[in-house]
Design a protein around this motif. Structure first.
Motif, PDB file in Angstrom:
ATOM      1  N   GLY A 173      57.736  51.049  79.201  1.00 27.22           N
ATOM      2  CA  GLY A 173      57.550  49.639  78.917  1.00 27.22           C
ATOM      3  C   GLY A 173      57.454  49.352  77.429  1.00 27.22           C
ATOM      4  O   GLY A 173      57.484  50.270  76.597  1.00 27.22           O
ATOM      5  N   VAL A 174      57.347  48.077  77.111  1.00 23.76           N
ATOM      6  CA  VAL A 174      57.273  47.634  75.715  1.00 23.76           C
ATOM      7  C   VAL A 174      56.193  46.559  75.586  1.00 23.76           C
ATOM      8  O   VAL A 174      55.890  45.857  76.545  1.00 23.76           O
ATOM      9  N   HIS A 175      55.643  46.438  74.391  1.00 20.99           N
ATOM     10  CA  HIS A 175      54.628  45.425  74.134  1.00 20.99           C
ATOM     11  C   HIS A 175      55.261  44.172  73.533  1.00 20.99           C
ATOM     12  O   HIS A 175      56.121  44.271  72.649  1.00 20.99           O
ATOM     13  N   VAL A 176      54.835  43.035  74.020  1.00 17.43           N
ATOM     14  CA  VAL A 176      55.351  41.744  73.554  1.00 17.43           C
ATOM     15  C   VAL A 176      54.182  40.779  73.410  1.00 17.43           C
ATOM     16  O   VAL A 176      53.325  40.699  74.308  1.00 17.43           O
ATOM     17  N   GLY A 177      54.140  40.050  72.309  1.00 12.98           N
ATOM     18  CA  GLY A 177      53.078  39.067  72.163  1.00 12.98           C
ATOM     19  C   GLY A 177      52.967  38.521  70.760  1.00 12.98           C
ATOM     20  O   GLY A 177      53.480  39.105  69.798  1.00 12.98           O
ATOM     21  N   GLY A 178      52.304  37.383  70.657  1.00 12.43           N
ATOM     22  CA  GLY A 178      52.179  36.691  69.392  1.00 12.43           C
ATOM     23  C   GLY A 178      51.151  37.309  68.469  1.00 12.43           C
ATOM     24  O   GLY A 178      50.234  38.014  68.879  1.00 12.43           O
ATOM     25  N   ASP A 179      51.330  37.005  67.187  1.00 13.24           N
ATOM     26  CA  ASP A 179      50.402  37.415  66.136  1.00 13.24           C
ATOM     27  C   ASP A 179      50.291  36.228  65.199  1.00 13.24           C
ATOM     28  O   ASP A 179      51.241  35.907  64.481  1.00 13.24           O
ATOM     29  N   ALA A 180      49.139  35.560  65.212  1.00 18.87           N
ATOM     30  CA  ALA A 180      48.996  34.298  64.480  1.00 18.87           C
ATOM     31  C   ALA A 180      49.296  34.450  62.996  1.00 18.87           C
ATOM     32  O   ALA A 180      49.972  33.603  62.389  1.00 18.87           O
ATOM     33  N   GLN A 181      48.815  35.536  62.391  1.00 22.26           N
ATOM     34  CA  GLN A 181      49.028  35.726  60.960  1.00 22.26           C
ATOM     35  C   GLN A 181      50.500  35.980  60.645  1.00 22.26           C
ATOM     36  O   GLN A 181      51.063  35.390  59.717  1.00 22.26           O
ATOM     37  N   ALA A 182      51.134  36.839  61.436  1.00 24.10           N
ATOM     38  CA  ALA A 182      52.552  37.125  61.212  1.00 24.10           C
ATOM     39  C   ALA A 182      53.416  35.902  61.496  1.00 24.10           C
ATOM     40  O   ALA A 182      54.415  35.659  60.801  1.00 24.10           O
ATOM     41  N   TRP A 183      53.024  35.131  62.504  1.00 22.67           N
ATOM     42  CA  TRP A 183      53.769  33.918  62.844  1.00 22.67           C
ATOM     43  C   TRP A 183      53.755  32.935  61.680  1.00 22.67           C
ATOM     44  O   TRP A 183      54.801  32.435  61.257  1.00 22.67           O
ATOM     45  N   ALA A 184      52.584  32.682  61.142  1.00 22.26           N
ATOM     46  CA  ALA A 184      52.470  31.746  60.020  1.00 22.26           C
ATOM     47  C   ALA A 184      53.210  32.259  58.794  1.00 22.26           C
ATOM     48  O   ALA A 184      53.916  31.504  58.102  1.00 22.26           O
ATOM     49  N   ALA A 185      53.068  33.549  58.516  1.00 20.63           N
ATOM     50  CA  ALA A 185      53.724  34.115  57.342  1.00 20.63           C
ATOM     51  C   ALA A 185      55.237  34.086  57.487  1.00 20.63           C
ATOM     52  O   ALA A 185      55.967  33.803  56.520  1.00 20.63           O
ATOM     53  N   SER A 186      55.728  34.372  58.690  1.00 23.40           N
ATOM     54  CA  SER A 186      57.176  34.367  58.896  1.00 23.40           C
ATOM     55  C   SER A 186      57.748  32.963  58.812  1.00 23.40           C
ATOM     56  O   SER A 186      58.862  32.770  58.321  1.00 23.40           O
ATOM     57  N   ARG A 187      57.001  31.969  59.265  1.00 19.08           N
ATOM     58  CA  ARG A 187      57.461  30.581  59.170  1.00 19.08           C
ATOM     59  C   ARG A 187      57.577  30.170  57.702  1.00 19.08           C
ATOM     60  O   ARG A 187      58.566  29.539  57.297  1.00 19.08           O
ATOM     61  N   ALA A 188      56.589  30.544  56.898  1.00 16.84           N
ATOM     62  CA  ALA A 188      56.634  30.227  55.468  1.00 16.84           C
ATOM     63  C   ALA A 188      57.790  30.958  54.789  1.00 16.84           C
ATOM     64  O   ALA A 188      58.470  30.401  53.916  1.00 16.84           O
ATOM     65  N   ARG A 189      58.010  32.209  55.196  1.00 17.12           N
ATOM     66  CA  ARG A 189      59.106  32.995  54.596  1.00 17.12           C
ATOM     67  C   ARG A 189      60.449  32.419  54.994  1.00 17.12           C
ATOM     68  O   ARG A 189      61.387  32.376  54.177  1.00 17.12           O
ATOM     69  N   LEU A 190      60.584  31.984  56.234  1.00 18.38           N
ATOM     70  CA  LEU A 190      61.818  31.353  56.697  1.00 18.38           C
ATOM     71  C   LEU A 190      62.077  30.070  55.917  1.00 18.38           C
ATOM     72  O   LEU A 190      63.206  29.811  55.476  1.00 18.38           O
ATOM     73  N   GLN A 191      61.068  29.265  55.733  1.00 21.89           N
ATOM     74  CA  GLN A 191      61.212  28.022  54.992  1.00 21.89           C
ATOM     75  C   GLN A 191      61.682  28.282  53.567  1.00 21.89           C
ATOM     76  O   GLN A 191      62.597  27.612  53.056  1.00 21.89           O
ATOM     77  N   LYS A 192      61.098  29.267  52.920  1.00 16.15           N
ATOM     78  CA  LYS A 192      61.489  29.620  51.556  1.00 16.15           C
ATOM     79  C   LYS A 192      62.950  30.064  51.497  1.00 16.15           C
ATOM     80  O   LYS A 192      63.698  29.675  50.596  1.00 16.15           O
TER      81      LYS A 192
END
Length: 278
Positions: free
Chosen positions: A254-273
């Motif tokens: 199996g594999v692990h899947v799930g959100g990470d609030a800190q990574a989510w916010a950081a990736s959104r900011a990086r995508l925007q940049k």
């Protein structure tokens, strides 16, 4: 000042709501044409009001475009709304249901009915469709994908594929969230446009290491890795083990899947940049 900020937020919410109401279903032929008959793709079109705005294609993962209600998934709706707010037209493309599939996640690699070649041809067709639209700035087209869709982004931007190198319509940028990088790494990767990869360093489905190697061997690639983040980190979903997935770093476990609030916010900011820079 706080009142002005609240007013600005209210206006932004109204703009996003208006964009969501403008959503429409569209269809167009893929460049994938088995036995001479093109696959007719289904997509959701999320335009913005600005004339000649940039446009981006969203490419779903192995779970498909749809949520349980038959509409585009929460991730797709969230990104479409956010990208509209950033001034981008958005085209969300469904590669599975037009081919009679609902998901690929539980199918073993190498046995999947829908391949990266199929999906690459879908992505190229989507770029052509966008370029034909009068409201789209054909010089600013993007591809954005997750997991299997992220791998599609890599395939659709790799100059080593003859059809990609020869394509009349090319993206001006590309973004891949936690893609599987092994195939394009083996092929050799030469991007036709700037690429941003956003990966979870703890990902045991599509591991980050091959993506770091791919980025180290090519120009125009930026990569951000998030420590402790698993597959699907850009969501609010709790971390869980998907035992029914046969692929991954430890096949059969199996594999692990799930959100990470800190990574989510950081990736959104990086995508925007990244979007603003290109």
């Amino acid at each position: 000042m706080s009142r002005l900020r609240r007013l600005g937020g209210f206006v932004a919410a109204l703009v996003c709501a208006a964009a969501a109401r403008a959503e429409s279903e569209v269809s167009f032929p893929s460049l994938d044409a088995p036995r001479g008959q093109a696959v007719v793709l289904k997509a959701y079109w999320h335009p913005v009001a600005a004339p000649k705005a940039p446009a981006i294609v969203l490419l779903h993962g192995c779970g498909g475009m749809h949520g349980r209600n038959g509409r585009p998934s929460e991730r797709m709706r969230d990104y479409a709304q956010w990208l509209n707010g950033e001034g981008w037209h958005v085209l969300v493309v469904d590669s599975l249901t037009p081919r009679g599939e609902r998901e690929l996640c539980t199918q073993r690699n190498g046995e999947r009915a829908i391949t990266q070649t199929n999906r690459r041809l879908d992505a190229q067709a989507a770029l052509q469709w966008l370029a034909s639209r009068p409201e789209v700035d054909a010089k600013r087209l993007g591809l954005l994908g997750w997991s299997n869709g992220g791998s599609t982004v890599l395939a659709a931007t790799n100059r080593k594929h003859r059809a990609v190198a020869a394509a009349a319509v090319q993206p001006s940028l590309a973004v891949a969230f936690y893609p599987g990088c092994e195939s394009e790494l083996r092929r050799g990767y030469e991007p036709v446009a700037p690429l941003l990869m956003l990966v979870g360093e703890a990902d045991d489905w599509t591991p980050a290491a091959p993506c770091h190697r791919l980025a180290a061997g090519a120009s125009q690639i930026e990569i951000e890795g998030y420590a402790g983040a698993y597959h699907g980190f850009d969501s609010g979903a709790p971390l869980r083990l998907r035992r029914e997935v046969p692929n991954g770093v430890n096949p059969g476990q199996g594999v692990h899947v799930g959100g990470d609030a800190q990574a989510w916010a950081a990736s959104r900011a990086r995508l925007q940049k990244f979007l603003k820079a290109h």
